[in-house]
Write a protein that holds these residues in place. Structure first.
Motif, PDB file in Angstrom:
ATOM      1  N   GLY A  25      -6.727   1.160  16.576  1.00  0.00           N
ATOM      2  CA  GLY A  25      -7.457   0.135  17.316  1.00  0.00           C
ATOM      3  C   GLY A  25      -7.763  -1.068  16.450  1.00  0.00           C
ATOM      4  O   GLY A  25      -7.163  -1.279  15.392  1.00  0.00           O
ATOM      5  N   ASN A  26      -8.684  -1.896  16.912  1.00  0.00           N
ATOM      6  CA  ASN A  26      -9.159  -3.069  16.170  1.00  0.00           C
ATOM      7  C   ASN A  26      -8.042  -4.059  15.825  1.00  0.00           C
ATOM      8  O   ASN A  26      -8.033  -4.658  14.752  1.00  0.00           O
ATOM      9  N   ASN A  27      -7.080  -4.216  16.741  1.00  0.00           N
ATOM     10  CA  ASN A  27      -5.985  -5.191  16.601  1.00  0.00           C
ATOM     11  C   ASN A  27      -5.123  -4.954  15.358  1.00  0.00           C
ATOM     12  O   ASN A  27      -4.467  -5.878  14.864  1.00  0.00           O
ATOM     13  N   LYS A  28      -5.131  -3.748  14.850  1.00  0.00           N
ATOM     14  CA  LYS A  28      -4.341  -3.435  13.660  1.00  0.00           C
ATOM     15  C   LYS A  28      -2.866  -3.322  14.026  1.00  0.00           C
ATOM     16  O   LYS A  28      -2.504  -2.885  15.120  1.00  0.00           O
ATOM     17  N   LYS A  29      -1.986  -3.708  13.090  1.00  0.00           N
ATOM     18  CA  LYS A  29      -0.537  -3.567  13.247  1.00  0.00           C
ATOM     19  C   LYS A  29      -0.079  -2.399  12.370  1.00  0.00           C
ATOM     20  O   LYS A  29      -0.196  -2.459  11.146  1.00  0.00           O
ATOM     21  N   VAL A  30       0.436  -1.350  13.011  1.00  0.00           N
ATOM     22  CA  VAL A  30       0.748  -0.094  12.336  1.00  0.00           C
ATOM     23  C   VAL A  30       2.193   0.289  12.607  1.00  0.00           C
ATOM     24  O   VAL A  30       2.702   0.105  13.717  1.00  0.00           O
ATOM     25  N   ALA A  31       2.866   0.830  11.589  1.00  0.00           N
ATOM     26  CA  ALA A  31       4.234   1.335  11.752  1.00  0.00           C
ATOM     27  C   ALA A  31       4.217   2.854  11.678  1.00  0.00           C
ATOM     28  O   ALA A  31       3.496   3.443  10.870  1.00  0.00           O
ATOM     29  N   LEU A  32       5.025   3.487  12.524  1.00  0.00           N
ATOM     30  CA  LEU A  32       5.223   4.931  12.503  1.00  0.00           C
ATOM     31  C   LEU A  32       6.641   5.196  12.005  1.00  0.00           C
ATOM     32  O   LEU A  32       7.617   4.755  12.625  1.00  0.00           O
ATOM     33  N   VAL A  33       6.762   5.883  10.860  1.00  0.00           N
ATOM     34  CA  VAL A  33       8.079   6.143  10.267  1.00  0.00           C
ATOM     35  C   VAL A  33       8.279   7.642  10.092  1.00  0.00           C
ATOM     36  O   VAL A  33       7.347   8.430  10.199  1.00  0.00           O
ATOM     37  N   GLU A 174      12.398  -4.770   5.761  1.00  0.00           N
ATOM     38  CA  GLU A 174      11.959  -6.156   5.595  1.00  0.00           C
ATOM     39  C   GLU A 174      10.973  -6.535   6.699  1.00  0.00           C
ATOM     40  O   GLU A 174       9.947  -7.169   6.449  1.00  0.00           O
ATOM     41  N   PHE A 175      11.265  -6.128   7.902  1.00  0.00           N
ATOM     42  CA  PHE A 175      10.396  -6.378   9.053  1.00  0.00           C
ATOM     43  C   PHE A 175       9.026  -5.732   8.846  1.00  0.00           C
ATOM     44  O   PHE A 175       7.986  -6.352   9.082  1.00  0.00           O
ATOM     45  N   LEU A 176       9.011  -4.479   8.368  1.00  0.00           N
ATOM     46  CA  LEU A 176       7.748  -3.782   8.132  1.00  0.00           C
ATOM     47  C   LEU A 176       6.934  -4.466   7.036  1.00  0.00           C
ATOM     48  O   LEU A 176       5.701  -4.565   7.129  1.00  0.00           O
ATOM     49  N   ASN A 177       7.607  -4.934   5.996  1.00  0.00           N
ATOM     50  CA  ASN A 177       6.902  -5.648   4.928  1.00  0.00           C
ATOM     51  C   ASN A 177       6.199  -6.895   5.447  1.00  0.00           C
ATOM     52  O   ASN A 177       5.149  -7.285   4.942  1.00  0.00           O
ATOM     53  N   ASN A 178       6.783  -7.519   6.467  1.00  0.00           N
ATOM     54  CA  ASN A 178       6.262  -8.795   6.958  1.00  0.00           C
ATOM     55  C   ASN A 178       5.268  -8.665   8.106  1.00  0.00           C
ATOM     56  O   ASN A 178       4.707  -9.684   8.538  1.00  0.00           O
ATOM     57  N   THR A 179       5.046  -7.436   8.619  1.00  0.00           N
ATOM     58  CA  THR A 179       4.258  -7.332   9.857  1.00  0.00           C
ATOM     59  C   THR A 179       3.096  -6.346   9.822  1.00  0.00           C
ATOM     60  O   THR A 179       2.081  -6.585  10.473  1.00  0.00           O
ATOM     61  N   VAL A 180       3.196  -5.231   9.111  1.00  0.00           N
ATOM     62  CA  VAL A 180       2.191  -4.176   9.271  1.00  0.00           C
ATOM     63  C   VAL A 180       1.233  -4.097   8.087  1.00  0.00           C
ATOM     64  O   VAL A 180       1.554  -4.516   6.968  1.00  0.00           O
ATOM     65  N   SER A 181       0.053  -3.542   8.348  1.00  0.00           N
ATOM     66  CA  SER A 181      -0.947  -3.331   7.300  1.00  0.00           C
ATOM     67  C   SER A 181      -1.239  -1.844   7.107  1.00  0.00           C
ATOM     68  O   SER A 181      -2.107  -1.488   6.307  1.00  0.00           O
ATOM     69  N   GLY A 196      -1.347  -0.470   3.816  1.00  0.00           N
ATOM     70  CA  GLY A 196      -0.409  -1.432   3.221  1.00  0.00           C
ATOM     71  C   GLY A 196       0.913  -1.507   3.956  1.00  0.00           C
ATOM     72  O   GLY A 196       1.136  -0.847   4.969  1.00  0.00           O
ATOM     73  N   ASN A 197       1.815  -2.324   3.425  1.00  0.00           N
ATOM     74  CA  ASN A 197       3.129  -2.519   4.049  1.00  0.00           C
ATOM     75  C   ASN A 197       4.138  -1.496   3.532  1.00  0.00           C
ATOM     76  O   ASN A 197       3.777  -0.530   2.866  1.00  0.00           O
ATOM     77  N   TYR A 198       5.432  -1.738   3.813  1.00  0.00           N
ATOM     78  CA  TYR A 198       6.448  -0.742   3.454  1.00  0.00           C
ATOM     79  C   TYR A 198       6.581  -0.569   1.945  1.00  0.00           C
ATOM     80  O   TYR A 198       6.704   0.562   1.460  1.00  0.00           O
ATOM     81  N   ASP A 199       6.573  -1.660   1.194  1.00  0.00           N
ATOM     82  CA  ASP A 199       6.726  -1.544  -0.263  1.00  0.00           C
ATOM     83  C   ASP A 199       5.618  -0.689  -0.869  1.00  0.00           C
ATOM     84  O   ASP A 199       5.869   0.142  -1.746  1.00  0.00           O
ATOM     85  N   TYR A 200       4.375  -0.896  -0.383  1.00  0.00           N
ATOM     86  CA  TYR A 200       3.266  -0.093  -0.904  1.00  0.00           C
ATOM     87  C   TYR A 200       3.462   1.372  -0.520  1.00  0.00           C
ATOM     88  O   TYR A 200       3.246   2.272  -1.343  1.00  0.00           O
ATOM     89  N   TYR A 201       3.842   1.607   0.732  1.00  0.00           N
ATOM     90  CA  TYR A 201       4.100   2.983   1.194  1.00  0.00           C
ATOM     91  C   TYR A 201       5.157   3.656   0.329  1.00  0.00           C
ATOM     92  O   TYR A 201       5.000   4.811  -0.087  1.00  0.00           O
ATOM     93  N   TYR A 202       6.226   2.926   0.024  1.00  0.00           N
ATOM     94  CA  TYR A 202       7.334   3.506  -0.744  1.00  0.00           C
ATOM     95  C   TYR A 202       6.874   3.912  -2.145  1.00  0.00           C
ATOM     96  O   TYR A 202       7.188   5.013  -2.625  1.00  0.00           O
ATOM     97  N   GLU A 203       6.128   3.031  -2.811  1.00  0.00           N
ATOM     98  CA  GLU A 203       5.627   3.344  -4.153  1.00  0.00           C
ATOM     99  C   GLU A 203       4.638   4.502  -4.121  1.00  0.00           C
ATOM    100  O   GLU A 203       4.669   5.385  -4.985  1.00  0.00           O
ATOM    101  N   GLU A 204       3.756   4.495  -3.140  1.00  0.00           N
ATOM    102  CA  GLU A 204       2.766   5.574  -3.032  1.00  0.00           C
ATOM    103  C   GLU A 204       3.434   6.907  -2.698  1.00  0.00           C
ATOM    104  O   GLU A 204       3.023   7.966  -3.192  1.00  0.00           O
ATOM    105  N   LYS A 205       4.477   6.844  -1.877  1.00  0.00           N
ATOM    106  CA  LYS A 205       5.202   8.074  -1.521  1.00  0.00           C
ATOM    107  C   LYS A 205       5.870   8.676  -2.761  1.00  0.00           C
ATOM    108  O   LYS A 205       5.827   9.904  -2.981  1.00  0.00           O
ATOM    109  N   LEU A 206       6.475   7.830  -3.593  1.00  0.00           N
ATOM    110  CA  LEU A 206       7.081   8.324  -4.832  1.00  0.00           C
ATOM    111  C   LEU A 206       6.028   8.948  -5.737  1.00  0.00           C
ATOM    112  O   LEU A 206       6.273   9.977  -6.384  1.00  0.00           O
TER     113      LEU A 206
END
Length: 477
Positions: A25-33, A174-181, A196-206
């Motif tokens: 909620g709260n107008n957040k932009k979220v990606a499901l991967v 690239e799209f996820l990096n530019n759109t989601v938090s 965070g965006n995709y780059d943060y997710y990728y580093e945290e996942k590693l």
């Protein structure tokens, strides 16, 4: 606010996922991967009310939900007729015009049949339909599959200014990096939330994988130590104490090594030496009615060993060029020369060649001509094993169908590969394997793709842009 607590869903056999909890909620932009087949679209349908959870609870307070699916089904209607059906009163037609301008819906003709629209135009039509319902939460499944590069850039900016909560399934990094938090990942039937965006997710996942494997190494070492201790105290009063430690520290605290299940490797083996002429277009033009040209006087050639990326707006003629190379269509004017004695492999944007009523194993053997044992081995590499081989193709997710189509496509060797949006529907892990294979590929590649991250990783040697009926050779830097 949408709150899920302990949600589980099972269709046949093992749960698709279990004990999922989240807040949205709260107008957040979220990606499901997550990998294809892990239940991303199912979770969407649970939130949208299409499915009911088997266990757990889903509460929706003060929210109106709209759902844009991955594959569109429209009635046989004109644009205006279709959109007017979502208005409470005809005098509200101005809402359609406002949305059309916001969405930059070019070449808008209210009397045009929906079936004649490009995929990108259908996507914008679907967004207008959804926005007329004035939802507070929008669920979008693979939005970039239907948009060209300019459309994706437009959509990125549109989402940034959209005062609504958006949950998206997307594998466009690239799209996820530019759109989601925030990113939600479904893996091993569980949901993990990453800020965070995709780059943060990728580093945290590693980092988490490293921590997981470090804990497993410590667990394994302790297990071996206690097993040796148990062997040493066999036949003594110390056995009971050691067994108690094993129960407490090992059996009740099991750790497993992280296993990333993905395609191991794809090999494309070219058979043509470099510099040989593969394709040449000389003053090629195409029109269907004799008046309106899709493109005019195209001149370009592709030689052996080149990796060429073709991009341009939806409807500019990219697929028409491919059909001409495959001799499925003829040019209206000009000449197309295909290299002598070359074989061309074509991976289509839509897997229309698949027989949806056949099961995977039978269709694979029929399509490739390989033996039973070989088919089992190849499909295992593409993550289809056991009872999955008996599944009918129609029961696969779009991503699983794309992966299965790749298993068929890569069975044979070709002198030249033509890939039309090969990355559509594929999960990120599968994309990464294909990227690496194409980067190492020494043959000739003709690629149509709107995934900027995917193209960059392949390391193409030439770029052609087709727009406004002309083709331009861009210097790749």
């Amino acid at each position: 606010m949408i709150i899920g607590k302990g949600i589980s869903k099972t269709f046949i056999g093992d749960p698709l996922f279990s004990n999922l909890s989240f807040k949205l909620g709260n107008n957040k932009k979220v990606a499901l991967v997550g990998k294809n087949g892990t239940g991303k679209s199912t979770l969407f349908k649970l939130i949208a009310g299409v499915y009911e959870p088997d266990n757990g609870g889903l509460s929706i307070t003060g929210e109106t939900i709209a759902y844009i699916p991955q594959e569109f089904i429209f009635p046989d209607m004109k644009i205006e007729e279709y959109l007017y059906s979502f208005l409470e009163n005809e005098w509200e037609f101005y809402k359609i015009e406002i949305l059309r301008k916001e969405l930059n819906f070019q070449n808008y003709n209210p009397n045009q049949k929906i079936s004649s629209l490009s995929e990108g135009q259908k996507m914008k039509l679907k967004i207008i339909e959804v926005m007329l319902k004035d939802p507070t939460v929008i669920l979008i499944d693979e939005p970039t599959n239907h948009l060209d590069i300019d459309g994706i850039r437009w959509f990125e900016e549109y989402l940034k200014t959209l005062n609504k909560t958006v949950l998206m399934i997307s594998h466009d990094r690239e799209f996820l990096n530019n759109t989601v938090s925030e990113i939600w990942e479904i893996e091993n039937k569980k949901l993990t939330v990453f800020p965070g965006n995709y780059d943060y997710y990728y580093e945290e996942k590693l980092r988490l994988i490293g921590k997981w494997n470090e804990e497993y190494t410590i667990f394994k070492k302790k297990k071996e130590q206690l097993e040796r201790l148990l062997a040493r105290v066999a036949g003594t009063y110390g056995v009971k104490a050691v067994k108690s430690r094993i129960s407490r520290e090992i059996e009740n605290n099991k750790k497993e090594k992280y296993e990333n299940k993905k395609i191991k490797e794809i090999n494309f083996n070219p058979g043509v030496t470099h510099s040989k002429l593969m394709i040449r277009f000389t003053d090629v033009s195409k029109t269907y009615d004799g008046n309106n040209f899709i493109f005019q006087n195209l001149n370009f050639e592709i030689r052996g060993g080149e990796k060429v990326w073709l991009f341009g707006p939806n409807g500019a003629g990219k697929s028409t060029i491919v059909k001409m190379i495959l001799e499925q269509e003829l040019p209206s004017f000009g000449e197309i020369k295909i290299g002598d004695n070359i074989t061309i492999g074509y991976f289509a944007q839509k897997q229309t060649a698949l027989d949806f009523e056949e099961n995977l194993l039978e269709f694979y053997i029929k399509s490739t001509g390989c033996g039973f044992g070989e088919a089992h081995g190849i499909l295992k590499n593409y993550m289809f094993t056991g009872d999955e081989l008996k599944i009918k193709i129609r029961d696969l997710s779009p991503g699983q169908r794309a992966r299965f189509a790749f298993a068929i496509f890569t069975y044979k060797n070709y002198d030249m590969l033509i890939l039309d949006e090969p990355d559509n529907h594929l999960d990120i892990e599968t994309k990464e394997v294909i990227e690496e294979s194409l980067r190492k590929y020494q043959g000739t590649l003709f690629l149509i793709s709107h995934d900027r991250f995917f193209v960059e990783k392949i390391n193409v040697s030439s770029i052609y842009k087709i727009e406004d009926g002309k083709i331009q050779n861009l210097l790749f830097n």
